[in-house]
Scaffold this motif. Sequence first.
Motif, PDB file in Angstrom:
ATOM      1  N   VAL A  99      15.904 -31.943  30.122  1.00 36.42           N
ATOM      2  CA  VAL A  99      15.365 -33.240  29.701  1.00 36.42           C
ATOM      3  C   VAL A  99      15.800 -33.446  28.249  1.00 36.42           C
ATOM      4  N   PRO A 100      16.939 -34.081  28.044  1.00 37.48           N
ATOM      5  CA  PRO A 100      17.505 -34.094  26.686  1.00 37.48           C
ATOM      6  C   PRO A 100      16.659 -34.824  25.647  1.00 37.48           C
ATOM      7  N   GLY A 101      16.072 -35.933  25.998  1.00 40.35           N
ATOM      8  CA  GLY A 101      15.348 -36.666  24.940  1.00 40.35           C
ATOM      9  C   GLY A 101      14.106 -37.336  25.487  1.00 40.35           C
ATOM     10  N   VAL A 151      17.900 -34.056   6.000  1.00 46.01           N
ATOM     11  CA  VAL A 151      17.725 -33.881   7.443  1.00 46.01           C
ATOM     12  C   VAL A 151      18.924 -33.112   7.993  1.00 46.01           C
ATOM     13  N   VAL A 152      18.674 -31.935   8.539  1.00 44.12           N
ATOM     14  CA  VAL A 152      19.763 -31.111   9.082  1.00 44.12           C
ATOM     15  C   VAL A 152      19.821 -31.344  10.593  1.00 44.12           C
ATOM     16  N   GLY A 153      20.871 -32.029  11.040  1.00 44.74           N
ATOM     17  CA  GLY A 153      20.987 -32.397  12.446  1.00 44.74           C
ATOM     18  C   GLY A 153      20.404 -33.774  12.672  1.00 44.74           C
ATOM     19  N   ILE A 157      16.095 -36.420  17.509  1.00 43.88           N
ATOM     20  CA  ILE A 157      14.889 -36.135  16.718  1.00 43.88           C
ATOM     21  C   ILE A 157      15.158 -36.300  15.218  1.00 43.88           C
ATOM     22  N   GLY A 158      16.300 -35.776  14.780  1.00 40.20           N
ATOM     23  CA  GLY A 158      16.673 -35.887  13.371  1.00 40.20           C
ATOM     24  C   GLY A 158      16.742 -37.349  12.936  1.00 40.20           C
ATOM     25  N   ALA A 159      17.294 -38.186  13.828  1.00 42.01           N
ATOM     26  CA  ALA A 159      17.399 -39.621  13.494  1.00 42.01           C
ATOM     27  C   ALA A 159      16.009 -40.227  13.355  1.00 42.01           C
ATOM     28  N   ALA A 174      21.760 -36.278   4.831  1.00 44.34           N
ATOM     29  CA  ALA A 174      21.822 -35.623   6.135  1.00 44.34           C
ATOM     30  C   ALA A 174      23.065 -34.756   6.232  1.00 44.34           C
ATOM     31  N   TYR A 175      22.945 -33.735   7.072  1.00 36.57           N
ATOM     32  CA  TYR A 175      24.092 -32.875   7.359  1.00 36.57           C
ATOM     33  C   TYR A 175      24.207 -32.747   8.860  1.00 36.57           C
ATOM     34  N   ASP A 176      25.372 -33.092   9.384  1.00 38.21           N
ATOM     35  CA  ASP A 176      25.661 -32.952  10.812  1.00 38.21           C
ATOM     36  C   ASP A 176      27.172 -33.020  10.961  1.00 38.21           C
ATOM     37  N   LYS A 177      27.668 -32.351  11.974  1.00 41.13           N
ATOM     38  CA  LYS A 177      29.112 -32.420  12.219  1.00 41.13           C
ATOM     39  C   LYS A 177      29.496 -33.824  12.681  1.00 41.13           C
ATOM     40  N   ASP A 209      24.846 -19.810  18.324  1.00 41.05           N
ATOM     41  CA  ASP A 209      25.287 -18.540  17.723  1.00 41.05           C
ATOM     42  C   ASP A 209      25.742 -18.785  16.285  1.00 41.05           C
ATOM     43  N   GLU A 210      26.324 -19.973  16.084  1.00 42.74           N
ATOM     44  CA  GLU A 210      26.926 -20.301  14.787  1.00 42.74           C
ATOM     45  C   GLU A 210      25.871 -20.546  13.694  1.00 42.74           C
ATOM     46  N   ASN A 211      24.736 -21.135  14.065  1.00 41.28           N
ATOM     47  CA  ASN A 211      23.758 -21.443  13.008  1.00 41.28           C
ATOM     48  C   ASN A 211      22.509 -20.546  13.025  1.00 41.28           C
ATOM     49  N   THR A 232      10.911 -27.724  12.999  1.00 42.53           N
ATOM     50  CA  THR A 232      10.328 -28.016  14.325  1.00 42.53           C
ATOM     51  C   THR A 232      11.392 -27.800  15.390  1.00 42.53           C
ATOM     52  N   SER A 233      12.503 -27.116  15.008  1.00 39.55           N
ATOM     53  CA  SER A 233      13.615 -27.023  15.947  1.00 39.55           C
ATOM     54  C   SER A 233      13.580 -25.713  16.738  1.00 39.55           C
ATOM     55  N   ARG A 234      14.039 -24.632  16.143  1.00 45.17           N
ATOM     56  CA  ARG A 234      13.955 -23.319  16.785  1.00 45.17           C
ATOM     57  C   ARG A 234      13.763 -22.267  15.703  1.00 45.17           C
ATOM     58  N   GLY A 235      12.936 -21.249  16.014  1.00 45.52           N
ATOM     59  CA  GLY A 235      12.601 -20.223  15.039  1.00 45.52           C
ATOM     60  C   GLY A 235      13.811 -19.487  14.482  1.00 45.52           C
TER      61      GLY A 235
HETATM   62  P1  NAI Z   1      20.268 -33.655  19.861  1.00 46.81           P
HETATM   63  O1  NAI Z   1      21.235 -32.930  20.740  1.00 46.81           O
HETATM   64  O2  NAI Z   1      20.002 -35.113  20.107  1.00 46.81           O
HETATM   65  O3  NAI Z   1      20.709 -33.501  18.327  1.00 46.81           O
HETATM   66  C1  NAI Z   1      21.089 -32.319  17.736  1.00 46.81           C
HETATM   67  C2  NAI Z   1      22.007 -32.659  16.570  1.00 46.81           C
HETATM   68  O4  NAI Z   1      22.243 -31.454  15.830  1.00 46.81           O
HETATM   69  C3  NAI Z   1      23.372 -33.201  17.007  1.00 46.81           C
HETATM   70  O5  NAI Z   1      23.652 -34.383  16.293  1.00 46.81           O
HETATM   71  C4  NAI Z   1      24.344 -32.069  16.625  1.00 46.81           C
HETATM   72  O6  NAI Z   1      25.638 -32.552  16.254  1.00 46.81           O
HETATM   73  C5  NAI Z   1      23.623 -31.438  15.456  1.00 46.81           C
HETATM   74  N1  NAI Z   1      24.027 -30.067  15.145  1.00 46.81           N
HETATM   75  C6  NAI Z   1      24.420 -29.072  15.974  1.00 46.81           C
HETATM   76  N2  NAI Z   1      24.676 -27.952  15.277  1.00 46.81           N
HETATM   77  C7  NAI Z   1      24.438 -28.239  13.963  1.00 46.81           C
HETATM   78  C8  NAI Z   1      24.508 -27.503  12.773  1.00 46.81           C
HETATM   79  N3  NAI Z   1      24.880 -26.230  12.763  1.00 46.81           N
HETATM   80  N4  NAI Z   1      24.174 -28.135  11.620  1.00 46.81           N
HETATM   81  C9  NAI Z   1      23.800 -29.431  11.607  1.00 46.81           C
HETATM   82  N5  NAI Z   1      23.709 -30.181  12.714  1.00 46.81           N
HETATM   83  C10 NAI Z   1      24.023 -29.595  13.884  1.00 46.81           C
HETATM   84  O7  NAI Z   1      18.908 -32.823  19.935  1.00 46.81           O
HETATM   85  P2  NAI Z   1      17.423 -33.332  19.660  1.00 46.81           P
HETATM   86  O8  NAI Z   1      16.870 -33.952  20.905  1.00 46.81           O
HETATM   87  O9  NAI Z   1      17.402 -34.121  18.417  1.00 46.81           O
HETATM   88  O10 NAI Z   1      16.662 -31.940  19.460  1.00 46.81           O
HETATM   89  C11 NAI Z   1      16.960 -31.082  18.380  1.00 46.81           C
HETATM   90  C12 NAI Z   1      16.264 -29.745  18.584  1.00 46.81           C
HETATM   91  O11 NAI Z   1      14.855 -29.909  18.469  1.00 46.81           O
HETATM   92  C13 NAI Z   1      16.431 -29.129  19.994  1.00 46.81           C
HETATM   93  O12 NAI Z   1      17.650 -28.417  20.093  1.00 46.81           O
HETATM   94  C14 NAI Z   1      15.253 -28.212  20.076  1.00 46.81           C
HETATM   95  O13 NAI Z   1      15.627 -26.946  19.582  1.00 46.81           O
HETATM   96  C15 NAI Z   1      14.226 -28.833  19.123  1.00 46.81           C
HETATM   97  N6  NAI Z   1      13.051 -29.355  19.843  1.00 46.81           N
HETATM   98  C16 NAI Z   1      11.802 -28.912  19.443  1.00 46.81           C
HETATM   99  C17 NAI Z   1      10.662 -29.372  20.081  1.00 46.81           C
HETATM  100  C18 NAI Z   1       9.288 -28.950  19.653  1.00 46.81           C
HETATM  101  O14 NAI Z   1       8.329 -29.139  20.409  1.00 46.81           O
HETATM  102  N7  NAI Z   1       9.110 -28.400  18.478  1.00 46.81           N
HETATM  103  C19 NAI Z   1      10.768 -30.298  21.226  1.00 46.81           C
HETATM  104  C20 NAI Z   1      12.104 -30.739  21.516  1.00 46.81           C
HETATM  105  C21 NAI Z   1      13.194 -30.261  20.855  1.00 46.81           C
END
Ligand code: NAI
Length: 329
Positions: A99-101, A151-153, A157-159, A174-177, A209-211, A232-235
């Motif tokens: 479920v991407p978004g 905002v990193v990413g 969600i970042g947007a 912001a920083y994103d590729k 793996d990269e970040n 709020t992303s990943r530990g």
């Molecule tokens: P998304 O796929 O829409 O956006 C992720 C962005 O991060 C993309 O623009 C991508 O280019 C960028 N990115 C990838 N590697 C990067 C790096 N090394 N440095 C900077 N930017 C980088 O994903 P979305 O939906 O915004 O979700 C982001 C993360 O939030 C998920 O991967 C998940 O880990 C986390 N999340 C946490 C939740 C919570 O309950 N705390 C719930 C849902 C998601």
Amino acid sequence: MLKILFYDTKSYDEESFEKKRKEYPDIQIDYLKPTLGPSTARLAKGYEAVCAFVNCNVGTKTIEILHERGVKLILMRCAGFNNVDISMAKECGIRILRVPGYSPEAVAEHAMGLALAANRRIHKAYVRVRENDFSLTGMLGFNFYGKTAGVVGTGKIGAAMARLCYGFGMKVLAYDKYRNPALDFVNYVELDELLAESDLITLHCPLTDENYHMINRETIRKMKDGVVLVNTSRGGLVKTEDLIEGIRARKFFAVGLDVYEEEKKNVFADRSDEILESSVTARLLSFPNVLITSHQGFFTQEALSAISETTLGNAMAYVRGETTGNEVE
Ligand code: NAI
């Protein structure tokens, strides 16, 4: 009839999915409390699909067992999939849908909530006032208005978080590729510049793996003194030992974490009567300027409803042999 075995389900999951399932008569769901992992994967015998969540172990061994038991579809009822061995699933011919978004605003609003609460010590005030202690010592915060957010990413969600920060009157870096063209108020910079300039740093990139451990002694050193960090992303994005070192060195004004490295055992569990042998969480919680929540960024009514709708939609797309754009490949 597609039979799906749900792992790691709580009452609120069942409630939300049962509400939606009425619209899908060709789907049968059985709910399990245990999480998915090598020791519970065998329970999926007789099910064509399993449904897993963020802290399930969908690694090599689990997928191997699921494959042996005849499972052909893994439905992730979450956005992240860093806990899934994608290549093993491919080898076994198992499809993965996610479920991407479901509600980027749910997570972004929680991130802003953490930033505000940790900065203004609302978590401390809540406890203090309950004890009839109305003193303000240790509660001093700073205005976000006029400050810089990093905002990193800048995916979904970042947007959403960038928009909130902008709404607060912050300058947004912001920083994103990949640049998000919708964010015309954001200034994209290199990570080093974002670290050096931001008063609030908020992580919204997936864990790869990269970040892994992108926030470490080296990157913390590049941050402004008195920065607020929110994850709020990943530990795994933050090296906790280095974060603790930084907090002790008074680098951080405040830290808000909805995710942290040690969360696996804690998340959604009541461990209030346990004696924890060793705990990074406990060490983090010993600091007055750290606020931790239990991976609840996603936890709003709107998000739960969207998760069940998309997950069951994914299941039906599998039944019909359709692609959805929600494939994990
Ligand atoms: P998304 O796929 O829409 O956006 C992720 C962005 O991060 C993309 O623009 C991508 O280019 C960028 N990115 C990838 N590697 C990067 C790096 N090394 N440095 C900077 N930017 C980088 O994903 P979305 O939906 O915004 O979700 C982001 C993360 O939030 C998920 O991967 C998940 O880990 C986390 N999340 C946490 C939740 C919570 O309950 N705390 C719930 C849902 C998601």
